[in-house]
Design a protein around this motif. Structure first.
Motif, PDB file in Angstrom:
ATOM      1  N   UNK A 293      49.860  39.587  43.965  1.00 47.28           N
ATOM      2  CA  UNK A 293      50.229  38.254  43.771  1.00 47.28           C
ATOM      3  C   UNK A 293      51.234  38.352  44.749  1.00 47.28           C
ATOM      4  N   UNK A 294      51.520  38.710  46.112  1.00 48.79           N
ATOM      5  CA  UNK A 294      52.101  38.985  47.212  1.00 48.79           C
ATOM      6  C   UNK A 294      51.715  37.640  47.996  1.00 48.79           C
ATOM      7  N   UNK A 295      50.188  38.099  48.234  1.00 50.10           N
ATOM      8  CA  UNK A 295      49.771  37.991  49.335  1.00 50.10           C
ATOM      9  C   UNK A 295      48.480  36.246  48.705  1.00 50.10           C
ATOM     10  N   UNK A 296      48.186  36.750  47.807  1.00 52.44           N
ATOM     11  CA  UNK A 296      47.586  35.661  47.334  1.00 52.44           C
ATOM     12  C   UNK A 296      47.577  35.096  46.050  1.00 52.44           C
ATOM     13  N   UNK A 297      48.185  33.845  45.662  1.00 55.10           N
ATOM     14  CA  UNK A 297      48.855  32.852  45.589  1.00 55.10           C
ATOM     15  C   UNK A 297      47.919  32.248  44.078  1.00 55.10           C
ATOM     16  N   UNK A 298      48.033  32.131  43.517  1.00 49.22           N
ATOM     17  CA  UNK A 298      46.449  31.865  42.385  1.00 49.22           C
ATOM     18  C   UNK A 298      47.209  30.217  41.874  1.00 49.22           C
ATOM     19  N   UNK A 299      46.490  29.201  41.956  1.00 51.19           N
ATOM     20  CA  UNK A 299      46.826  28.081  41.294  1.00 51.19           C
ATOM     21  C   UNK A 299      46.487  27.944  40.376  1.00 51.19           C
ATOM     22  N   UNK A 300      47.593  26.621  39.842  1.00 51.25           N
ATOM     23  CA  UNK A 300      47.983  26.729  38.206  1.00 51.25           C
ATOM     24  C   UNK A 300      46.243  26.504  37.489  1.00 51.25           C
ATOM     25  N   UNK A 301      45.718  27.805  36.522  1.00 50.45           N
ATOM     26  CA  UNK A 301      44.404  26.951  36.015  1.00 50.45           C
ATOM     27  C   UNK A 301      43.316  27.588  36.823  1.00 50.45           C
ATOM     28  N   UNK A 302      43.992  28.444  37.718  1.00 51.49           N
ATOM     29  CA  UNK A 302      42.695  29.151  38.258  1.00 51.49           C
ATOM     30  C   UNK A 302      42.353  30.126  37.499  1.00 51.49           C
ATOM     31  N   UNK A 303      41.009  31.046  38.530  1.00 51.46           N
ATOM     32  CA  UNK A 303      40.570  32.249  38.015  1.00 51.46           C
ATOM     33  C   UNK A 303      40.855  33.305  37.963  1.00 51.46           C
ATOM     34  N   UNK A 304      40.961  34.432  37.376  1.00 48.54           N
ATOM     35  CA  UNK A 304      41.247  35.739  37.671  1.00 48.54           C
ATOM     36  C   UNK A 304      40.500  36.654  37.593  1.00 48.54           C
ATOM     37  N   UNK A 305      39.466  37.270  37.739  1.00 47.90           N
ATOM     38  CA  UNK A 305      38.267  38.394  37.439  1.00 47.90           C
ATOM     39  C   UNK A 305      38.136  39.499  37.400  1.00 47.90           C
ATOM     40  N   UNK A 306      38.400  40.352  36.970  1.00 50.01           N
ATOM     41  CA  UNK A 306      38.405  42.236  37.086  1.00 50.01           C
ATOM     42  C   UNK A 306      37.565  42.580  36.743  1.00 50.01           C
ATOM     43  N   UNK A 307      36.880  43.207  37.466  1.00 48.43           N
ATOM     44  CA  UNK A 307      35.412  44.281  36.665  1.00 48.43           C
ATOM     45  C   UNK A 307      36.365  45.336  36.110  1.00 48.43           C
ATOM     46  N   UNK A 308      35.675  45.651  34.948  1.00 49.09           N
ATOM     47  CA  UNK A 308      36.286  47.185  34.053  1.00 49.09           C
ATOM     48  C   UNK A 308      35.291  47.982  33.205  1.00 49.09           C
ATOM     49  N   UNK A 309      35.310  49.127  33.202  1.00 49.89           N
ATOM     50  CA  UNK A 309      34.022  50.043  32.581  1.00 49.89           C
ATOM     51  C   UNK A 309      34.879  50.259  31.286  1.00 49.89           C
ATOM     52  N   UNK A 310      33.547  50.383  30.884  1.00 50.83           N
ATOM     53  CA  UNK A 310      34.115  51.156  28.602  1.00 50.83           C
ATOM     54  C   UNK A 310      35.284  51.635  28.752  1.00 50.83           C
ATOM     55  N   UNK A 311      34.830  53.216  29.588  1.00 52.17           N
ATOM     56  CA  UNK A 311      35.488  54.083  29.859  1.00 52.17           C
ATOM     57  C   UNK A 311      36.822  54.077  29.976  1.00 52.17           C
ATOM     58  N   UNK A 312      37.795  54.555  29.596  1.00 53.99           N
ATOM     59  CA  UNK A 312      39.288  54.090  30.290  1.00 53.99           C
ATOM     60  C   UNK A 312      39.664  53.128  29.965  1.00 53.99           C
ATOM     61  N   UNK A 313      39.600  52.472  29.983  1.00 49.51           N
ATOM     62  CA  UNK A 313      39.891  51.258  29.687  1.00 49.51           C
ATOM     63  C   UNK A 313      41.127  51.243  29.213  1.00 49.51           C
TER      64      UNK A 313
END
Lengths: 603, 378
Positions: free
Chosen positions: B83-103
């Motif tokens: 958040x500090x270094x990469x400012x997402x514009x409004x309406x931007x897409x923010x993806x994260x990969x996740x593993x079903x175990x441990x979420x």
């Protein structure tokens, strides 16, 4: 240099028994090279040879040595190097003709091997004083006593004076130098007699032209003299005279017994004949040497540029090769499948591999090489008899009276326990059994007569694997013999690929055909359609395989970090495609043309 | 207009942690070394600082490894840094990969709080035996629970599936696809299993212990995905990606369009002003370099104008929309016809490429043979 202070000798050995290392040690111990210059196999100046650990081109080095005893004169020891492999027998015997003695090196563990026998016999035939040298006595396991016994029983040499050395460590090298001086006869010859010198080798130097290697028998040759090559009938000036020490060192004259080189301005290697006699143009000798036959290539293959525009470039490269190697021959040929290329002739398989390797290293030409074949002799019904070196030149079956193939006498030396396997191998390859001789409780010598075609097919590889590397072989072509031979064609997607045609024995055609199409199936990549592979004799199909169509070829993941890697992978695929030859719709990779040879490794 | 040389509007962050390395995986990661997380976060901050000043981006993608392998507080620290270094514009897409175990709920809540609006869940399969072959550490129940939790705040959910797993039947793949569809995701990625050199799978296949799927079966599986998913509103928009209208992964589209992006973390690649730099693929080397104040870049290449354009062709063809000639000329300064007209015609003749108006694209058969086509454009 007085003849009594000259010794001319060769070192002969089975491959890897340490010939080159001992040669280096002799140079090092006598100060011909410094410790700093001492590097492995200094005599082998071609990369190919160093890689293979064998000396291909004979070299001659003049070593000056003064024994440590007070008052000793300085001796000139001429070491004439020889190649050790079967393909180069011929070069061995012509080198030996320039010597009075030979060091016969035998590995302290491996003992007498097939090429030890062949080389020892060559030295015996040349009437040389033979000094057996058991090398590698530093090995953790040696069988020195048994090896000495082998020298006596197999080679019939007196082993009581055999030397024991470690060329690698330098142990016993002084004894070798002493033995050379004490036991090898000095050459004789009258320095005032008419000049008579033997041409025992030549090599091509891009700056000086042909460098001719001479052994002076009688008389004296001086710089600037008019000399004559008796057989060639040509007269030249001895522009430069010298010796290899081991670099080229000029001198003003060479007298009886001496070994050295002359430069005469001759530009083509083909104009200098090994075995020729060099004499003075004004006062020629009346007793020239008998001379040698030129070696005849027995193994042939086609070499084609992948890119047709490289044809001239390939010709230049082949010319360069033949400049340095008179036993290599080539002539233009045309293939429907591969276009314009050359039919190349070699002394044997190793010779072929060496030339091919050199072309790969030195020439920037993409090459397709066809599977090698031997020379055949065909007698036609109309009485004409001729040799063919290309399966495509086989005439119609109806016009052939007799189809003859070269036969070789093969000597195997192998562990006695492997005799059965090797006999089976030979029987399967149409061999005719000659003799078996036990060389001791565990080793035997087996002699067969085998078609040369079967030998180049896969015999050496099979021997090595059947004997776990302990078996060795050597062969000598003894003549042509009639056999039931046929031409087998290969059809790819219905079309004959002429470069894949081979000559096989009728009884083996079906098996070879099956193996070959199976191998081709592995070598030719999938296409977007089915590719049928067939082996046929005339119109009769004897084997068939089908390469199924490529169904899917897509990389699933391709995100930011994958792109560079992915592109490199694709690039590699593209390079691979470049090395393929297009036949109609089918792309055939370079390697596939050698399948004919490798097909045999499957059974 | 945005061209390959414009300032990047996309950023990728690589999180190299996993509980375990699966047999087929050749990604940049360390397995079972979670204790390095602190050092990793500090090093990542170092790398972000090389930006000089915070940058505004339209898409962010956090991939791995397994980003959610980080403990909740570490995950928050990561998101805080971004958040500090990469400012997402409004309406931007923010993806994260996740593993079903441990979420865990806690982690999902953190993702939501920091504006993550898209999660790509590594489902791979629902079948226990196949998950075992793949050496995944989750089971079907984990998947259900994970999706349930994500529904709490993440608007765009994507499921990753693998096909052509040794032992998998076409029927099993049909069930897998159907099961995934039934969850009603916005996006599905289907990946044919590949045997990469250096992986355990590769070695096992070399030894004959593992058999890769038959070519024809793999083809049928891929075709099934191409048929079945669109029937349920998941349109194919790239070789391996299917989405509801408007739910295409905008970040990944940047790669295929040949546009610029930033990359941070071990093995991550950036493409800035025509230079592609790939960080060192060894996690520890990357860490040490960052800690020593050295550059993280392991390999870098500057493509020529033509090289960039050629790359854009085979990358662009991965998208079902293909390449527009006019747009291509504007972006790469070279005409598609001049660059590859002959090749295009040959591929059209071979039935692998279609031209329609201004656009060229892969046919259905072409999608099955995309690499064969790609080689021709190099």
């Amino acid at each position: 240099m007085k003849p009594e202070h000259i010794r001319n000798f060769s070192i002969v050995a089975h491959i890897d028994h340490g010939k080159s290392t001992l040669a280096d040690q002799l140079l090092l111990k006598t100060g011909a090279i410094t410790e700093r210059q001492f590097r492995e196999q200094i005599l082998d100046d071609l990369d190919v040879e160093r890689e293979r650990g064998i000396t291909v081109k004979a070299r001659a080095v003049a070593i000056h040595y003064t024994p440590p005893e007070p008052g000793s004169p300085t001796y000139e020891l001429n070491l004439i190097d020889t190649p050790g492999h079967v393909d180069f027998h011929y070069e061995v015997s012509r080198s030996l003709a320039a010597c009075e003695g030979a060091l016969l090196i035998i590995d302290a563990f491996q003992g007498v091997q097939a090429q030890t026998v062949a080389n020892a016999y060559a030295a015996i035939e040349s009437n040389l004083e033979i000094i057996p040298v058991v090398n590698k006595i530093d090995l953790p396991v040696t069988r020195v006593d048994e090896v000495l016994e082998e020298v006596e029983t197999i080679l019939g040499l007196d082993a009581s004076g055999a030397l024991k050395v470690s060329a690698k460590k330098g142990t016993g090298v002084e004894d070798v130098l002493d033995a050379i001086i004490q036991r090898i006869p000095a050459p004789n010859g009258d320095p005032k007699a008419p000049l008579k010198a033997l041409v025992f080798d030549s090599k091509y130097d891009p700056y000086r032209g042909v460098i001719t290697y001479l052994r002076i028998a009688e008389g004296t040759i001086r710089k600037g003299e008019k000399i004559k090559f008796l057989k060639a009938g040509t007269t030249h000036e001895a522009i430069e005279l010298g010796q290899f020490r081991p670099g080229m060192v000029e001198c003003d004259q060479l007298g009886p017994g001496q070994v050295g080189y002359i430069v005469t301005g001759i530009k083509e290697l083909g104009n200098v004949h090994v075995g020729d006699t060099v004499t003075h143009a004004a006062a020629p000798t009346s007793s020239p040497f008998a001379g040698y036959k030129d070696p005849k290539p027995m193994v042939f293959c086609g070499m084609f540029p992948i890119d047709a525009t490289d044809f001239e470039k390939l010709r230049e490269e082949l010319e360069k090769m033949s400049l340095n190697d008179a036993s290599f021959s080539f002539a233009p040929e045309t293939s429907d499948a591969l276009g314009f290329g050359f039919r190349c002739g070699f002394l044997g398989m190793l010779h072929m591999e060496i030339i091919q390797q050199r072309l790969e290293d030195e020439a920037d030409v993409g090459l397709i090489q066809t599977a090698p074949n031997v020379t055949y002799e065909i007698a036609k019904r109309d009485g004409e008899v001729f040799l063919i070196d290309n399966p495509l030149d086989v005439p119609d079956v109806g016009r052939i009276e007799e189809f003859r193939e070269p036969i070789a006498r093969v000597t195997f030396i192998l562990p006695a326990s492997n005799i059965g396997v090797i006999m089976q191998l030979c029987e399967d390859r149409r061999g005719v059994y000659k003799t078996t001789e036990y060389l001791g409780p565990e080793r035997a010598q087996l002699i067969y007569e085998l078609p040369l075609a079967e030998i180049i097919y896969d015999l050496h590889d099979k021997l090595k694997s059947a004997t776990r590397g302990y078996g060795t072989m050597d062969y000598e072509v003894i003549g042509f013999r009639a056999a039931d031979l046929v031409k087998m064609d290969i059809l790819v997607k219905g079309a004959r690929v002429d470069a894949l045609s081979t000559i096989v024995h009728r009884d083996m055609a079906e098996r070879r055909g099956r193996q070959l199409v199976k191998k081709l199936k592995q070598e030719i990549p999938k296409h977007q359609f089915e590719v049928a592979l067939q082996a046929a004799i005339g119109a009769r199909v004897i084997a068939r395989e089908t390469i199924s169509a490529y169904r899917k070829n897509v990389t699933a993941k391709c995100y930011g970090g994958d792109i560079t890697r992915k592109r490199k992978l694709l690039q590699k695929q593209k390079e691979g495609k470049k090395r393929m030859k297009q036949f109609g719709q089918v792309e055939i990779p370079q390697k596939a043309f050698l399948s004919v040879l490798e097909a045999g490794n499957e059974d | 207009m945005v061209t390959p040389l414009s300032t990047p509007r996309a950023a990728y962050v690589h999180v190299p942690f996993c509980a375990h390395r699966c047999g087929y995986c050749d990604f940049t990661l360390v397995a079972g070394k979670d204790h390095l997380a602190g050092r990793y976060l500090a090093a990542l901050e170092q790398e972000l600082r090389t930006l000089g000043q915070p940058r505004e981006v339209e898409t962010l993608f956090v991939g791995g490894g397994t980003p959610t392998q980080l403990a909740a507080d570490e995950l928050e620290r990561l998101l805080e840094l971004m958040r500090e270094w990469l400012i997402l514009t409004s309406g931007g897409e923010f993806s994260v990969e996740a593993n079903p175990a441990g979420l865990t709920e806690e982690k999902v809540e953190a993702l939501h709080r920091y504006g993550v609006n898209r999660v790509s869940l590594g489902v791979q399969s629902f079948s226990a035996p196949l998950l075992e072959v793949l050496e995944r550490d989750h089971r079907e129940a984990d998947i259900e629970r994970a999706i349930e939790r994500l529904r709490g705040g993440i608007e765009n959910i994507s499921l990753d599936l693998i096909f052509a797993v040794p032992g998998q039947t076409l029927e099993n793949w049909r069930e897998t696809l159907q099961r995934a569809i039934d969850f009603g995701p916005d996006h599905i990625s289907t990946y044919g299993l590949t045997f990469e050199k250096g992986t355990a799978f590769w070695a096992r296949r070399e030894r004959g212990e593992l058999l890769s799927a038959d070519d024809a079966l793999e083809r049928s599986m891929y075709e099934l995905a191409m048929d079945l998913l669109p029937e349920h509103g998941l349109r194919q928009y790239e070789l391996s990606n299917f989405a509801r209208a408007g739910r295409e992964c905008r970040h990944n589209e940047v790669y295929w369009a040949g546009l610029g992006y930033y990359g941070f973390g071990p093995g991550a690649a950036s493409y800035v002003e025509g230079v592609r730099r790939t960080n060192h693929r060894s996690v520890t080397t990357w860490l040490k370099r960052m800690e020593a104040g050295d550059s993280a870049v392991g390999e870098s290449e500057e493509l020529s104008i033509e090289g960039r354009a050629r790359e854009a062709i085979w990358l662009g063809l991965r998208r079902t929309r293909g390449i527009g000639r006019k747009r291509f000329r504007e972006s790469f300064g070279v005409d598609l016809e001049v660059l590859a007209g002959e090749t295009i015609r040959r591929q059209v003749d071979a039935g692998l490429i279609d031209t329609e108006g201004d656009r060229i694209r892969l046919t259905r058969e072409g999608r099955l043979m995309a690499d064969t086509v790609a080689v021709e454009f190099l």
